[in-house]
Design a protein around this motif. Structure first.
Motif, PDB file in Angstrom:
ATOM      1  N   PRO A  87      12.591   0.946  -4.755  1.00  0.00           N
ATOM      2  CA  PRO A  87      11.614   0.435  -3.785  1.00  0.00           C
ATOM      3  C   PRO A  87      11.123   1.556  -2.867  1.00  0.00           C
ATOM      4  O   PRO A  87      11.882   2.434  -2.480  1.00  0.00           O
ATOM      5  N   ALA A  91       8.175  -1.008   0.895  1.00  0.00           N
ATOM      6  CA  ALA A  91       8.878  -2.195   0.403  1.00  0.00           C
ATOM      7  C   ALA A  91      10.041  -2.555   1.327  1.00  0.00           C
ATOM      8  O   ALA A  91      10.256  -3.732   1.645  1.00  0.00           O
ATOM      9  N   ALA A  94       8.861  -4.106   4.535  1.00  0.00           N
ATOM     10  CA  ALA A  94       8.393  -5.481   4.394  1.00  0.00           C
ATOM     11  C   ALA A  94       9.526  -6.505   4.474  1.00  0.00           C
ATOM     12  O   ALA A  94       9.264  -7.708   4.559  1.00  0.00           O
ATOM     13  N   LEU A  95      10.759  -6.050   4.456  1.00  0.00           N
ATOM     14  CA  LEU A  95      11.886  -6.976   4.594  1.00  0.00           C
ATOM     15  C   LEU A  95      11.859  -7.592   5.989  1.00  0.00           C
ATOM     16  O   LEU A  95      11.371  -6.979   6.941  1.00  0.00           O
ATOM     17  N   SER A 155       6.328  -6.286 -14.099  1.00  0.00           N
ATOM     18  CA  SER A 155       6.984  -6.702 -12.860  1.00  0.00           C
ATOM     19  C   SER A 155       8.428  -7.058 -13.167  1.00  0.00           C
ATOM     20  O   SER A 155       8.729  -7.609 -14.224  1.00  0.00           O
ATOM     21  N   ALA A 159       8.501  -7.832  -8.481  1.00  0.00           N
ATOM     22  CA  ALA A 159       8.206  -6.500  -7.929  1.00  0.00           C
ATOM     23  C   ALA A 159       7.473  -5.694  -8.995  1.00  0.00           C
ATOM     24  O   ALA A 159       7.988  -5.495 -10.088  1.00  0.00           O
ATOM     25  N   ASP A 176       7.237  -2.047  -5.754  1.00  0.00           N
ATOM     26  CA  ASP A 176       6.615  -2.340  -4.460  1.00  0.00           C
ATOM     27  C   ASP A 176       7.356  -3.377  -3.635  1.00  0.00           C
ATOM     28  O   ASP A 176       6.857  -3.791  -2.586  1.00  0.00           O
ATOM     29  N   GLN A 177       8.529  -3.796  -4.075  1.00  0.00           N
ATOM     30  CA  GLN A 177       9.345  -4.758  -3.325  1.00  0.00           C
ATOM     31  C   GLN A 177      10.820  -4.422  -3.504  1.00  0.00           C
ATOM     32  O   GLN A 177      11.206  -3.815  -4.508  1.00  0.00           O
TER      33      GLN A 177
END
Length: 182
Positions: A87, A91, A94-95, A155, A159, A176-177
């Motif tokens: 990540p 990413a 964003a948590l 994905s 993600a 991206d996550q």
């Protein structure tokens, strides 16, 4: 027969005696680096392993810090091969607020390590190796789901893989996550 037994013993005694004080110096130097594992090996000639690649990326400073907090650096510097879903800093940002701070506390080291192990597959899975709908076992004993879109994008548990980098001990797919186990 007795002469054959004494000859190797004599050579061993001579070898030990000729080392003199060096033997204790060697043992001391060895014990100083003991516990550091493969990550303590300095090698500027070989290709970078997955950790070295992450360390060299300005977009993965939070991941590297998390690997250190979870005491997971030595594992990922070993031979592998590994597939690592890495990540980006964005990413991690964003948590929900406070999650990462909580996970990096010493008492939560095992929880953080479990999450990081959820980002690692044993073996090398290149982009073309991913099959739509397939579940892949992670290093923590769980599994992630692969979705391959019609445009060929991949994905993992939602993600998206946004870049791929080869390493000496595996492959890194930048995502991206952050993958969070259920």
């Amino acid at each position: 027969m007795k002469k054959l037994f004494y000859l190797p013993a004599l050579f061993l005694a001579l070898a030990i005696n000729s080392c003199g004080g060096q033997a204790s110096e060697i043992m001391s130097a060895t014990s100083d680096s003991q516990g550091q594992g493969q990550s303590a090996v300095e090698d500027d000639d070989s290709n970078s392993n997955v950790v070295q690649v992450a360390v060299g990326s300005p977009d993965h400073t939070i991941l590297v810090s998390s690997l250190k907090s979870a005491d997971y650096v030595n594992v990922l510097t070993n031979v592998g091969p590994f597939t690592v879903f890495a990540p980006t800093n964005a990413a991690f940002d964003a948590l929900p607020a406070g999650i990462l701070d909580d996970l990096t506390k010493p008492e939560n080291q095992r929880k953080l390590r479990n999450i990081l192990e959820y980002h690692v597959l044993l073996g090398v899975y290149k982009h073309e190796s991913f099959i739509n709908g397939r579940n892949l076992g992670t290093a923590d004993g769980r599994s992630v789901s692969v979705i391959v879109a019609e445009d060929g994008s991949v994905s993992i548990n939602g993600a998206k893989i946004i870049a791929t980098v080869a390493a000496s001990n595996g492959i890194i797919h930048v995502i991206d996550q952050v993958l969070l186990p259920n």
